[in-house]
Design a protein around this motif. Structure first.
Motif, PDB file in Angstrom:
ATOM      1  N   GLU A 135       5.091  -4.779   7.014  1.00 33.05           N
ATOM      2  CA  GLU A 135       5.886  -3.567   6.987  1.00 33.05           C
ATOM      3  C   GLU A 135       6.004  -3.040   5.562  1.00 33.05           C
ATOM      4  N   LEU A 153       8.554  -0.925   3.407  1.00 35.45           N
ATOM      5  CA  LEU A 153       9.984  -0.698   3.574  1.00 35.45           C
ATOM      6  C   LEU A 153      10.578   0.158   2.471  1.00 35.45           C
ATOM      7  N   THR A 191       4.376  -8.818   4.044  1.00 32.00           N
ATOM      8  CA  THR A 191       3.054  -8.965   4.648  1.00 32.00           C
ATOM      9  C   THR A 191       2.789 -10.410   5.047  1.00 32.00           C
ATOM     10  N   VAL A 226      12.014   1.459   7.760  1.00 33.33           N
ATOM     11  CA  VAL A 226      10.602   1.122   7.803  1.00 33.33           C
ATOM     12  C   VAL A 226       9.780   2.394   7.637  1.00 33.33           C
ATOM     13  N   THR A 253      -0.426  -4.255  11.979  1.00 31.12           N
ATOM     14  CA  THR A 253      -0.544  -5.482  12.761  1.00 31.12           C
ATOM     15  C   THR A 253      -1.633  -6.373  12.169  1.00 31.12           C
ATOM     16  N   VAL A 259       4.015   0.375   9.523  1.00 30.84           N
ATOM     17  CA  VAL A 259       3.812  -0.956  10.100  1.00 30.84           C
ATOM     18  C   VAL A 259       2.315  -1.187  10.286  1.00 30.84           C
ATOM     19  N   PHE A 272      -1.903   0.197   5.649  1.00 32.43           N
ATOM     20  CA  PHE A 272      -1.064   0.938   6.589  1.00 32.43           C
ATOM     21  C   PHE A 272      -1.685   2.254   7.065  1.00 32.43           C
ATOM     22  N   ARG A 308       7.415  -4.469   0.365  1.00 34.52           N
ATOM     23  CA  ARG A 308       6.428  -4.759   1.407  1.00 34.52           C
ATOM     24  C   ARG A 308       6.598  -6.190   1.879  1.00 34.52           C
TER      25      ARG A 308
END
Length: 601
Positions: free
Chosen positions: A248, A250, A164, A262, A267, A265, A121, A162
């Motif tokens: 994410e 969390l 993923t 959250v 990608t 984040v 992250f 988390r």
């Protein structure tokens, strides 16, 4: 009137004099209250700062010392440490730092800002929100422990979580750019390959995360149900094939259905295709030549360590290497000056070590020069030479060739022999010198030994990655010793036990091995190609076993490189319980070498 006025004036004067005292007392009370409150706030801030500083340094025992008595009754120091470590793994944290001063926030809480660097992250700038309990009822004050104290950014009643996902697994390419393995890896097994079953052990398989690697994968943000590489190139290059996970981080409510927020984040980022060192032509030849026989084949480019092919048990199984280990023993003997190529040894059918006869195969008589003894793999010469060399030097030479060291490829087994202090007596040492006793090797290891000799004594780092920078792991022996061994290995194929590996128009250098299994001395030694014989164990040997029983009691080995003077390819073959190395393993090696040379390596 006079007296009354005096009385009134006197009372008024007393009141006037008293007012400043009352005012001062009131001011003192208020100031004291403010100072006391300020002192309490300062103490809470200092405690919170110390607590978070200990967290940033991983000093969990110090953190435990700063929690309040009620919290200490609910948990142990080990439980606190485990909770913090799990939270850091969930966040994929790699670095922690306190970035500001503690300060009060509404609700009687203390806020401490921190920075958390993570693999998944990026860098997070968050803050701990802590509750400090005051002293009372005979107990010292401290931080009130809750799940929200495990990680910054959490509020009371929240826990870290988390979610993923992995991007699609990248394609593996062969050295010529063609596809080696591709497709979405949803279940265990081999991914799709144009080579079909021939991709075999070179491509490897994917599967569930092995328990031994679970903690590392969790720290990298890999989902626990992910499909990863578990063997071959899939495992060796797994990190490059997985790509970067996304998801994410969390702050979840501890109450079912409670609100979540959250914190960060990421990608998912798929990886690029990875080009391997595998040659499709050599890989097909290795699998075809091995056939249905239990065994292993490894082909390698000697100067770079690039693995050209793997079939069967090439990198993930160990067996006694038998007389292929004489490449190591001879290196030590030559390096130490114990013998020269021209040194002559008496012809004999056996050597006596610790009062026990260690026979040549089938009781054959052999001797002569060191070069000839190597060519015909004469136990009665090399076992006593191992004793003269001594355990410390023999083990040191083996380790210089890669024994007792990881091969540097994930999933590949480590080849071993005992420490010098554990090799007791002449018989034990003599057996070790001919690759028996407790010596265990993989085809990858013995291919590495041959590659080191082919590259003038420089041991290469094996690799599946075509873009890996070639480098020498160690200099196992001098160039002059390696070049002498090259000449010896040429003689093995030209006139010794490895003639079945000969290729018209190509000079091949090789070494046979026939390792005895089961009960030592159960059968007589296996014959090696060319009429010369080779023993496998350090025990006296009996005769009378049939050919089938004899073959089932021995592993066949052959390690070779070609062209001998300018090597392009190294091959090692193991055939489990399949007779003599010169009979069964050498022809397999020849087929693989021919495929490599025809492929233009």
């Amino acid at each position: 009137m006079f007296y009354r006025s005096m009385a009134v004036n006197t009372r008024t004067d007393r009141l006037r004099r008293a007012r400043p005292v009352l005012v001062l007392a009131a001011v003192a009370f208020v100031v004291g209250a403010i100072v006391g409150a300020s002192h309490g706030a300062d103490a809470s801030d200092a405690l919170a700062s110390r607590f978070v500083g200990s967290w940033a340094r991983g000093e969990y025992l110090a953190m435990y010392g700063d929690i309040d008595g009620a919290s200490k009754r609910r948990m142990t120091p080990q439980e606190l440490a485990s909770a913090c470590a799990h939270a850091l793994a969930t966040a994929t944290a790699t670095g922690l730092a306190v970035t500001g001063k503690a300060h009060d926030v509404p609700g009687g809480l203390v806020n401490v800002p921190v920075r958390v660097r993570t693999r998944l992250f990026g860098t997070l700038r968050l803050a701990f929100v802590l509750r400090v309990a005051g002293a009372g009822n005979g107990e010292a004050g401290g931080i009130v422990w809750s799940r929200s104290a495990e990680f910054p950014g959490l509020k009371p009643g929240q826990k870290l979580a988390r979610r993923t996902t992995l991007p699609p697994r990248a394609t593996l390419l062969a050295r010529d750019g063609s596809v080696l393995g591709e497709g979405v890896a949803e279940t265990a097994g081999q991914r799709d390959s144009p080579l079909g079953g021939s991709a075999g052990a070179a491509l490897g398989e994917v599967g569930s995360i092995p328990e031994s690697r679970a903690a590392r994968f969790e720290a990298e943000g890999i989902p626990s149900d992910a499909i990863v590489g578990v063997s071959g190139a899939e495992e060796a290059l797994d990190e490059r094939l997985r790509g970067r996970p996304g998801g994410e981080l969390l702050a979840e409510s501890e109450r079912p259905g409670g609100p979540s927020s959250v914190l960060a984040v990421a990608t998912p980022r798929p990886a690029h295709s990875v080009r391997t060192t595998i040659s499709p032509a050599v890989q097909r030849a290795a699998v075809a030549a091995l056939g249905g026989q239990l065994g292993g084949v490894v082909a390698m480019a000697p100067s770079t360590g690039q693995i050209l092919a793997v079939a069967g048990l090439g990198i993930d199984d160990l067996q006694p290497p038998g007389s292929t280990f004489k490449m190591v023993t001879t290196s030590g003997v030559l390096q130490a000056g114990i013998a020269k190529p021209s040194t002559v040894f008496p012809y004999a059918t056996y050597a006596t070590l610790d009062g026990v006869k260690l026979s040549n195969a089938n009781g054959e008589e052999c001797g002569g020069s060191l070069e000839l003894a190597f060519a015909v793999s004469c136990n009665s010469v090399f076992s006593p030479l191992g004793v003269k060399l001594g355990a410390p030097q023999l083990v040191a030479m083996a380790e210089a060739y890669g024994f007792n060291h990881g091969p540097g490829i994930p999933g590949a087994v480590e080849s071993t022999l005992p420490a010098a202090s554990r090799i007791k007596g002449e018989l034990d040492l003599g057996s070790t010198a001919i690759g028996q006793g407790q010596v265990q090797a993989s085809p990858l290891q013995m291919a590495t030994v041959a590659a080191t000799i082919a590259d003038h004594g420089h041991r290469p780092q094996p690799t599946f990655a075509l873009d890996a920078s070639p480098h020498t792991v160690a200099t196992a022996t001098s160039a002059s010793v390696a070049d002498t061994l090259r000449r010896f290995m040429i003689a093995v194929v030209r006139e010794g036990t490895g003639s079945a590996a000969a290729i018209p128009g190509v000079t091949v250098a090789g070494k046979t091995g026939t390792a005895e299994l089961g009960t030592p001395g159960a059968c007589s030694g296996s014959s090696e190609e060319g009429g010369s014989k080779e023993g496998g164990s350090g025990e006296s040997r009996s005769s009378g076993c049939g050919a089938a029983a004899e073959a089932a009691n021995t592993d066949a080995w052959f390690a070779a490189f070609a062209p001998a003077l300018h090597p392009k390819i190294v091959v090692c073959v193991l055939m489990v319980k399949d007779g003599a190395g010169g009979d069964t393993a050498a022809p397999v090696a020849r087929a693989v070498i021919e495929a490599g040379l025809h492929a233009g390596l």
